[in-house]
Design a protein around this motif. Structure first.
Motif, PDB file in Angstrom:
ATOM      1  N   UNK A   1     -21.759 -30.924  -9.719  1.00 30.79           N
ATOM      2  CA  UNK A   1     -23.002 -30.978  -8.830  1.00 30.79           C
ATOM      3  C   UNK A   1     -23.353 -29.638  -8.829  1.00 30.79           C
ATOM      4  N   UNK A   2     -24.686 -29.613  -8.932  1.00 35.82           N
ATOM      5  CA  UNK A   2     -25.329 -28.160  -8.793  1.00 35.82           C
ATOM      6  C   UNK A   2     -25.451 -27.763  -7.152  1.00 35.82           C
ATOM      7  N   UNK A   3     -25.703 -26.445  -6.913  1.00 33.45           N
ATOM      8  CA  UNK A   3     -25.837 -26.074  -5.538  1.00 33.45           C
ATOM      9  C   UNK A   3     -26.900 -26.649  -4.686  1.00 33.45           C
ATOM     10  N   UNK A   4     -27.980 -27.165  -5.515  1.00 32.47           N
ATOM     11  CA  UNK A   4     -28.948 -27.687  -4.557  1.00 32.47           C
ATOM     12  C   UNK A   4     -28.555 -29.189  -4.182  1.00 32.47           C
ATOM     13  N   UNK A   5     -27.606 -29.927  -5.012  1.00 36.43           N
ATOM     14  CA  UNK A   5     -27.173 -30.810  -4.472  1.00 36.43           C
ATOM     15  C   UNK A   5     -26.349 -31.059  -3.193  1.00 36.43           C
ATOM     16  N   UNK A   6     -25.359 -29.885  -3.577  1.00 38.09           N
ATOM     17  CA  UNK A   6     -24.343 -29.679  -2.477  1.00 38.09           C
ATOM     18  C   UNK A   6     -25.150 -29.205  -1.214  1.00 38.09           C
ATOM     19  N   UNK A   7     -26.267 -28.565  -1.208  1.00 36.33           N
ATOM     20  CA  UNK A   7     -26.703 -28.127   0.145  1.00 36.33           C
ATOM     21  C   UNK A   7     -27.568 -29.643   0.781  1.00 36.33           C
ATOM     22  N   UNK A   8     -27.946 -30.275  -0.348  1.00 36.17           N
ATOM     23  CA  UNK A   8     -28.469 -31.512   0.294  1.00 36.17           C
ATOM     24  C   UNK A   8     -27.610 -32.336   0.833  1.00 36.17           C
ATOM     25  N   UNK A   9     -26.581 -32.487   0.600  1.00 35.93           N
ATOM     26  CA  UNK A   9     -25.460 -33.153   1.144  1.00 35.93           C
ATOM     27  C   UNK A   9     -24.858 -32.368   2.389  1.00 35.93           C
TER      28      UNK A   9
END
Length: 178
Positions: A1-9
């Motif tokens: 997972x990229x950082x953007x997906x982690x922040x979204x979650x």
């Protein structure tokens, strides 16, 4: 997972937990503070979508002005802990259940539409198409999204009236006891 997906979650989880906390706390000040946390998490989601102006407005208008107004009204009226039995009658519970079901159906509809529409599902396309200016936001807000904008203002007005009615009811009950 990229950082953007982690922040979204992360922002989505904080938003969901904050929203649940708003309706879980019995003390209205704790609920209002939980709503502020939810507003900040929503602003984080707007930043991830590339809508920086909308995120700033979310924080300034909702987390700032509107919640300060709510907290001021709650503290001014000396609203204490609400009892769960007296706050919601049987008819209102039925209305709340129906409204909750309708909102859940709307959420499922939006999710299915987002999954089936490749332009909406692609984050790159969404980020590229969000080239927003204040003029564009004003045009969209007062043309395409006028009804949700007005419904939001009515919901805020109803919340303020609800707080005042609850306080009036409690103060009348206290006067009758004395």
């Amino acid at each position: 997972m990229n950082p953007e997906q982690i922040l979204f979650i992360l922002f989505g989880a904080v938003s969901l937990i904050g929203a649940i906390a708003v309706i879980s706390f019995r003390h209205p000040i704790y609920s209002a503070l939980s709503l502020i946390v939810t507003f900040f998490a929503q602003a984080g989601l707007f930043v991830l979508l590339g809508a920086h102006f909308v995120a700033a407005v979310q924080i300034i208008v909702y987390a700032g002005a509107i919640m300060v107004l709510f907290l001021f009204v709650i503290m001014l009226l000396n609203l204490g802990t609400l009892s769960a039995k007296g706050a919601i009658s049987g008819k209102l519970k039925g209305f709340a259940v129906i409204l909750g079901i309708l909102l859940a159906i709307e959420g499922v509809y939006i999710a299915v539409k987002a999954i089936n529409d490749p332009a909406v599902a692609s984050a790159e396309t969404a980020t590229e198409s969000v080239n927003t200016t204040t003029y564009t936001i004003g045009e969209l807000l007062f043309n395409e999204y006028l009804l949700p904008f007005e419904v939001t203002s009515l919901i805020l007005l109803a919340a303020l009236i609800g707080v005042i009615v609850l306080v009036k009811r409690e103060s009348q009950a206290e006067n009758e006891v004395q």
